[in-house]
Design an enzyme around this catalytic site. Structure first.
Site, PDB file in Angstrom:
ATOM      1  N   SER A 147      19.093  34.626  10.755  1.00 13.38           N
ATOM      2  CA  SER A 147      18.320  33.482  10.312  1.00 13.38           C
ATOM      3  C   SER A 147      17.270  33.891   9.281  1.00 13.38           C
ATOM      4  O   SER A 147      17.611  34.404   8.216  1.00 13.38           O
ATOM      5  CB  SER A 147      17.689  32.790  11.533  1.00 13.38           C
ATOM      6  OG  SER A 147      17.235  31.508  11.215  1.00 13.38           O
TER       7      SER A 147
ATOM      8  N   ASP B 180      26.639  25.481  13.282  1.00 15.54           N
ATOM      9  CA  ASP B 180      25.229  25.844  13.159  1.00 15.54           C
ATOM     10  C   ASP B 180      24.456  24.601  12.705  1.00 15.54           C
ATOM     11  O   ASP B 180      24.611  24.146  11.576  1.00 15.54           O
ATOM     12  CB  ASP B 180      25.073  26.985  12.148  1.00 15.54           C
ATOM     13  CG  ASP B 180      23.673  27.586  12.137  1.00 15.54           C
ATOM     14  OD1 ASP B 180      22.696  26.832  12.296  1.00 15.54           O
ATOM     15  OD2 ASP B 180      23.558  28.815  11.952  1.00 15.54           O
TER      16      ASP B 180
ATOM     17  N   HIS C 132      23.732  28.223  16.035  1.00 15.52           N
ATOM     18  CA  HIS C 132      22.839  29.112  15.293  1.00 15.52           C
ATOM     19  C   HIS C 132      22.491  30.359  16.106  1.00 15.52           C
ATOM     20  O   HIS C 132      22.488  31.465  15.580  1.00 15.52           O
ATOM     21  CB  HIS C 132      21.559  28.358  14.926  1.00 15.52           C
ATOM     22  CG  HIS C 132      20.659  29.112  13.999  1.00 15.52           C
ATOM     23  ND1 HIS C 132      21.045  29.538  12.754  1.00 15.52           N
ATOM     24  CD2 HIS C 132      19.365  29.526  14.154  1.00 15.52           C
ATOM     25  CE1 HIS C 132      20.043  30.185  12.164  1.00 15.52           C
ATOM     26  NE2 HIS C 132      19.025  30.183  12.997  1.00 15.52           N
TER      27      HIS C 132
END
Length: 276
Positions: free
Chosen positions: A97, A227, A256
């Site tokens: 991320s 995601d 995610h």
């Protein structure tokens, strides 16, 4: 407790486990978490003889809660300070991320010989926010809403993220883990509200296009096609067009936070790439 001090006096906490002569693997966490988010990966690679390292980004976890420096240039500079202090050579850098953005910026600027390979998992590059050059991005109003929710009630905001879209626990067939939700929330609340507030701009508005073009080491791009936080269409699928030497792995139905929900799948895949 292991720490280094950056040139501006910030204390960066880090974990450094395994043989000092082992292949170093450096893990870069997402927002608003800490190095603790990598438990499943640290233990997996440690058991296979790697030297595993993970740091808490400034303003996160056990690192200094600074008033300034909550931007990608400073985050990458902090990583440089860490890798220089430990003299890491040909290290593998894995980012999730926001940490994927940090990896992209660091690797693009790293000194020769510092980086061997890189892995971007559910990563924010090339750029998340919608603008003229990124028409498929997410409107700025969404990120403004994140900031407003954080300022109004950070604990509730974090609980809702962890209980819902982050791990895909808002899907009808989801196998919900209260432990993962609780871990996400306490990691988040360990950090500083100002750092987390300003970091939203760093991960949503920073454009990593030129960084990705500069990377010349092999890169694994791993992303879940469900995601809900960093949609694959405007991230991984575009990143593959910018990184010279890349391998794309798309995980059907994965969220995610797939490193935590599916470590049994992700860890062996990452290992195979690093060993290849």
């Amino acid at each position: 407790m292991s720490t280094i001090t950056t040139p501006d006096g910030t204390t960066i906490f880090y974990k450094d486990w395994g043989p000092r002569d082992g292949q170093p693997v450096v893990f870069h966490h997402g927002w608003p978490l800490s190095s603790d988010d990598w438990d499943a990966q640290l233990l997996f690679f440690l058991a296979r003889g790697y030297r595993v390292l993970a740091h808490d980004r400034r303003g996160h976890g056990r690192s200094t809660q600074t008033a300034t420096g909550h931007d990608m240039d400073t985050y990458a500079a902090d990583v440089t300070a860490l890798t220089d202090a430990l003299d890491l050579q040909h290290a593998f850098h894995i980012g999730h991320s926001t940490g994927g953005g940090e990896v992209a910026r660091y690797v693009a600027r790293a000194k020769p010989g510092r980086v061997g390979k890189a892995v971007l998992v559910g990563a924010v590059p090339p750029v998340m926010v919608k603008k003229e050059s990124n028409p498929g991005g997410i409107p700025i109003e969404v990120f403004d809403g994140f900031r407003a929710s954080l300022a109004a009630n950070r604990a509730q905001f974090y609980l809702e993220l962890a209980s819902g879209p982050f791990y895909g626990f808002n899907r009808p067939d989801a196998q919900i883990s209260q432990g993962l939700i609780d871990r996400w929330c306490w990691q988040g609340m360990m950090g500083a509200a100002n750092a987390h507030y300003e970091c939203i701009k760093a991960w949503s508005e920073t454009d990593f296009t030129e960084d990705l073009k500069k990377i010349d080491v092999p890169v694994l791009i791993a992303h879940g096609d469900d995601d809900q936080v960093v949609p694959i269409e405007d991230s991984a699928l575009l990143t593959t067009k910018l990184v010279k030497n890349n391998e794309l792995k798309v995980y059907k139905g994965y969220p995610h936070g797939m490193l935590s929900t599916h470590p049994d799948v992700l860890n062996p895949d990452i290992l195979a790439f690093l060993q290849g």
